[in-house]
Design an enzyme around this catalytic site. Structure first.
Site, PDB file in Angstrom:
ATOM      1  N   ARG A   1      -6.176 -15.383  -9.214  1.00  0.00           N
ATOM      2  CA  ARG A   1      -5.053 -14.989  -8.354  1.00  0.00           C
ATOM      3  C   ARG A   1      -4.680 -13.525  -8.579  1.00  0.00           C
ATOM      4  NH1 ARG A   1      -3.246 -18.725  -5.287  1.00  0.00           N
ATOM      5  NH2 ARG A   1      -3.891 -20.875  -5.730  1.00  0.00           N
ATOM      6  N   ASP A   2      -4.382 -12.847  -7.484  1.00  0.00           N
ATOM      7  CA  ASP A   2      -3.963 -11.442  -7.553  1.00  0.00           C
ATOM      8  C   ASP A   2      -2.591 -11.355  -8.235  1.00  0.00           C
ATOM      9  OD1 ASP A   2      -4.771  -8.683  -5.707  1.00  0.00           O
ATOM     10  OD2 ASP A   2      -2.754  -8.808  -6.549  1.00  0.00           O
TER      11      ASP A   2
ATOM     12  N   ASN B   1     -11.683  -3.293  -0.112  1.00  0.00           N
ATOM     13  CA  ASN B   1     -11.274  -1.891   0.034  1.00  0.00           C
ATOM     14  C   ASN B   1     -12.274  -1.013  -0.698  1.00  0.00           C
ATOM     15  OD1 ASN B   1      -8.867  -2.543   1.420  1.00  0.00           O
ATOM     16  ND2 ASN B   1      -7.838  -3.004  -0.516  1.00  0.00           N
TER      17      ASN B   1
ATOM     18  N   VAL C   1      -8.554  -0.629  -8.130  1.00  0.00           N
ATOM     19  CA  VAL C   1      -9.354  -1.101  -9.269  1.00  0.00           C
ATOM     20  C   VAL C   1     -10.815  -0.894  -8.901  1.00  0.00           C
ATOM     21  CG1 VAL C   1      -9.954  -3.052 -10.742  1.00  0.00           C
ATOM     22  CG2 VAL C   1      -7.595  -2.803  -9.937  1.00  0.00           C
TER      23      VAL C   1
ATOM     24  N   HIS D   1     -14.142  -6.052  -5.524  1.00  0.00           N
ATOM     25  CA  HIS D   1     -13.466  -7.343  -5.414  1.00  0.00           C
ATOM     26  C   HIS D   1     -13.247  -7.664  -3.950  1.00  0.00           C
ATOM     27  CE1 HIS D   1     -10.681  -4.030  -6.235  1.00  0.00           C
ATOM     28  NE2 HIS D   1      -9.854  -4.587  -5.354  1.00  0.00           N
TER      29      HIS D   1
ATOM     30  N   HIS E   1     -10.888  -9.540  -1.554  1.00  0.00           N
ATOM     31  CA  HIS E   1      -9.576 -10.186  -1.431  1.00  0.00           C
ATOM     32  C   HIS E   1      -9.712 -11.362  -0.476  1.00  0.00           C
ATOM     33  CE1 HIS E   1      -6.961  -6.789  -2.992  1.00  0.00           C
ATOM     34  NE2 HIS E   1      -8.006  -6.075  -2.631  1.00  0.00           N
TER      35      HIS E   1
HETATM   36  P1  DGP Z   1      -7.377  -2.957  -4.489  1.00  0.00           P
HETATM   37  O1  DGP Z   1      -6.143  -2.248  -4.038  1.00  0.00           O
HETATM   38  O2  DGP Z   1      -8.240  -3.393  -3.301  1.00  0.00           O
HETATM   39  O3  DGP Z   1      -8.167  -2.185  -5.512  1.00  0.00           O
HETATM   40  O4  DGP Z   1      -6.869  -4.289  -5.170  1.00  0.00           O
HETATM   41  C1  DGP Z   1      -6.662  -4.436  -6.536  1.00  0.00           C
HETATM   42  C2  DGP Z   1      -5.827  -5.669  -6.726  1.00  0.00           C
HETATM   43  O5  DGP Z   1      -5.955  -6.077  -8.071  1.00  0.00           O
HETATM   44  C3  DGP Z   1      -4.336  -5.471  -6.465  1.00  0.00           C
HETATM   45  O6  DGP Z   1      -3.952  -6.294  -5.371  1.00  0.00           O
HETATM   46  C4  DGP Z   1      -3.652  -5.927  -7.757  1.00  0.00           C
HETATM   47  C5  DGP Z   1      -4.738  -6.641  -8.495  1.00  0.00           C
HETATM   48  N1  DGP Z   1      -4.716  -6.489  -9.931  1.00  0.00           N
HETATM   49  C6  DGP Z   1      -4.722  -5.311 -10.618  1.00  0.00           C
HETATM   50  N2  DGP Z   1      -4.742  -5.556 -11.944  1.00  0.00           N
HETATM   51  C7  DGP Z   1      -4.764  -6.900 -12.084  1.00  0.00           C
HETATM   52  C8  DGP Z   1      -4.793  -7.762 -13.220  1.00  0.00           C
HETATM   53  O7  DGP Z   1      -4.812  -7.339 -14.376  1.00  0.00           O
HETATM   54  N3  DGP Z   1      -4.803  -9.100 -12.977  1.00  0.00           N
HETATM   55  C9  DGP Z   1      -4.801  -9.610 -11.702  1.00  0.00           C
HETATM   56  N4  DGP Z   1      -4.814 -10.933 -11.571  1.00  0.00           N
HETATM   57  N5  DGP Z   1      -4.774  -8.819 -10.615  1.00  0.00           N
HETATM   58  C10 DGP Z   1      -4.749  -7.491 -10.806  1.00  0.00           C
END
Ligand code: DGP
Length: 114
Positions: A29-30, A87, A96, A100, A102
């Site tokens: 989960r995000d 993205n 990040v 990934h 989404h």
């Molecule tokens: P993006 O903006 O496409 O790079 O999405 C990165 C997503 O990753 C953002 O929606 C928040 C999520 N995220 C960042 N760090 C962590 C983490 O440590 N754990 C989890 N579960 N999600 C994270």
């Protein structure tokens, strides 16, 4: 990659509940959900952006999409609908740098996206 947060999640260094995992992909989960269901599907292998995928990783890209479709079914949102997004780089909002996919679901999606 030693300093990649998603590598640390994938290899268990940062404890995270997986909603799906196989030999190539993990999903969780995000942290900052943008929909009632917001899952990130990532390759176990470090790839920084979609620009960095190599032709021999085509099957890995397919596994990310198949994982998302399977999770959508598990969540009961496959028929109603869901959105998948990757993205690429800062202009698209990537924060990040470990690829990934989404998976967003549980609310009406709009087009064009922001
Ligand atoms: P993006 O903006 O496409 O790079 O999405 C990165 C997503 O990753 C953002 O929606 C928040 C999520 N995220 C960042 N760090 C962590 C983490 O440590 N754990 C989890 N579960 N999600 C994270």
């Amino acid at each position: 990659m030693t300093d990649c947060i998603f590598c640390k999640i994938a290899n268990g260094e940062i404890k995270t509940e997986f909603v799906y995992q196989d030999d190539a992909v993990v999903a969780f989960r995000d942290l900052n959900p943008q929909a009632p269901h917001h899952i990130l599907c990532i390759p176990r292998q470090h790839v920084a952006t979609t620009n960095d995928f190599q032709p021999e990783q085509a099957a890995l890209i397919g596994k990310l999409v198949l994982a998302a479709a399977r999770i959508a079914k598990q969540l009961g949102v496959a028929e109603d609908g869901y959105r998948t997004v990757m993205n690429c780089n800062r202009g698209a909002g990537q924060t990040v740098f470990h690829v990934h996919l989404h998976l967003l679901a549980g609310r009406q999606m709009h087009w064009p996206p922001g």
